[in-house]
Design an enzyme around this catalytic site. Structure first.
Site, PDB file in Angstrom:
ATOM      1  N   GLU A  58      -9.059  -0.610  -2.151  1.00 33.78           N
ATOM      2  CA  GLU A  58      -9.204   0.789  -1.305  1.00 33.78           C
ATOM      3  C   GLU A  58      -9.261   1.704  -2.711  1.00 33.78           C
ATOM      4  O   GLU A  58      -9.378   3.448  -2.914  1.00 33.78           O
ATOM      5  CB  GLU A  58      -7.930   0.744  -0.938  1.00 33.78           C
ATOM      6  CG  GLU A  58      -8.297   0.168   0.011  1.00 33.78           C
ATOM      7  CD  GLU A  58      -6.175   0.028   1.279  1.00 33.78           C
ATOM      8  OE1 GLU A  58      -5.491  -0.085   0.588  1.00 33.78           O
ATOM      9  OE2 GLU A  58      -7.017  -0.670   1.717  1.00 33.78           O
ATOM     10  N   GLU A  70     -10.939 -10.614  -1.129  1.00 39.09           N
ATOM     11  CA  GLU A  70     -10.715  -9.502  -0.298  1.00 39.09           C
ATOM     12  C   GLU A  70     -11.943  -9.081   0.172  1.00 39.09           C
ATOM     13  O   GLU A  70     -12.551  -7.896   0.153  1.00 39.09           O
ATOM     14  CB  GLU A  70      -9.936  -8.792  -0.679  1.00 39.09           C
ATOM     15  CG  GLU A  70      -8.259  -9.573  -1.055  1.00 39.09           C
ATOM     16  CD  GLU A  70      -6.977  -8.326  -0.887  1.00 39.09           C
ATOM     17  OE1 GLU A  70      -6.449  -8.102  -0.289  1.00 39.09           O
ATOM     18  OE2 GLU A  70      -7.442  -6.735  -1.454  1.00 39.09           O
ATOM     19  N   LYS A 110       0.648  -1.105   0.505  1.00 39.91           N
ATOM     20  CA  LYS A 110       0.044   0.073  -0.271  1.00 39.91           C
ATOM     21  C   LYS A 110       0.674   0.891   0.015  1.00 39.91           C
ATOM     22  O   LYS A 110       2.316   1.427  -0.738  1.00 39.91           O
ATOM     23  CB  LYS A 110      -0.850  -0.164   1.078  1.00 39.91           C
ATOM     24  CG  LYS A 110      -1.526  -1.404   1.318  1.00 39.91           C
ATOM     25  CD  LYS A 110      -3.001  -1.245   2.227  1.00 39.91           C
ATOM     26  CE  LYS A 110      -3.635  -3.124   2.158  1.00 39.91           C
ATOM     27  NZ  LYS A 110      -4.943  -2.806   3.177  1.00 39.91           N
ATOM     28  N   GLY A 147      -7.459  -5.085   6.842  1.00 42.15           N
ATOM     29  CA  GLY A 147      -7.034  -3.729   7.976  1.00 42.15           C
ATOM     30  C   GLY A 147      -7.599  -3.537   9.415  1.00 42.15           C
ATOM     31  O   GLY A 147      -7.235  -2.856  10.028  1.00 42.15           O
TER      32      GLY A 147
END
Ligand code: PGA
Length: 248
Positions: A97, A167, A12, A173
């Protein structure tokens, strides 16, 4: 034919170029194995120093994103040729994301997947449901739609070499790993969807990862499931723990 596991780190927006070199030097001996493909997907500016640091090891360096045009007036984007020029072989496409913060859609994911294949880069195609969708009971429907659009116009020969990362967004996270049964259920549905789009051989060849709070204590159980061919690992990929995950 047994599928080779693929364990990928998704760094990331972490690690400066000098930190990247340091981390790779630390992890190199810990992830040395022939049994699985080991890929570190790193920020674009880290790719070249990471490649240099990983030389002579089994670590392959991948990218976290790529644009779907060849070149031109797309300020801030990275082209496929820029990646292949330095030897990149894997690119994460459509991470949740990027979908959430950078407006990526199933359609842009499909364009990027096609472009990656055109350049001989293996896409790690991300999919995953929100907590609301899981609670509404539409997880599999939603994932099937993501997969079907991502693979539009992708040939069977290309799809055979692809990697899909399942995912669940609620697990990313959060420290809340999906149970191995939850992960297996969806990964098996993804394989069934690929079988439907293509054929048995393609479904058997494509590799499907699980991602979302994978850590050293959950990896072994997840990766033992028949349809889970490894993991896409965020937070734990930045620590020596990644060695334990790779050697689950
Ligand atoms: P996480 O991230 O392991 O930190 O949950 C996984 C990912 O987003 O790829």
């Amino acid at each position: 034919m047994a599928r080779k596991k693929i364990i990928a780190g998704n760094w990331k927006m972490n690690m400066t170029p000098s930190e990247a070199v340091e981390l790779i030097n630390t992890l190199k001996p810990l992830v040395a194995t022939e049994k699985a493909d080991v890929v570190f997907c790193v920020p674009a500016i880290d790719i070249i120093p990471a490649m240099e640091a990983a030389k002579g090891s089994n670590i392959q360096i991948g990218a976290e994103n790529m644009y779907f045009e060849e070149k031109g007036a797309y300020t801030g984007e990275i082209s496929p040729a820029m990646l292949t020029d330095v030897g990149v072989k894997y690119v994460i496409i459509g991470h949740s994301e990027r979908r959430e913060y950078f407006a990526e859609t199933d359609e842009t994911v499909n364009k990027k997947v096609l472009k990656a294949f055109e350049h001989g880069i293996t896409p790690i195609v991300c999919c995953g449901e929100t907590l609301t969708q899981r609670e509404q009971g539409v997880t599999i429907d939603f994932i099937r739609q993501q997969i079907k659009i991502a693979f539009l116009n992708v040939t069977a020969d290309q799809a055979k070499t692809a990697v899909i990362a399942y995912e669940p967004i609620w697990a990313i996270g959060t420290g809340k790993t999906a149970t191995s049964d939850q992960a297996q259920e969806v990964c098996s549905a993804i394989r069934a969807c690929i079988r439907e789009i293509y054929d048995e051989a393609t479904a058997e060849a494509i590799r499907i990862q699980y991602g979302g709070s994978v850590n050293a204590s959950t990896a072994a159980e997840l990766f033992a499931k028949p349809d889970i061919d490894g993991g896409l690992v965020g937070g734990a990929a930045l620590k020596p723990d990644f060695g334990k995950i790779v050697n689950y």
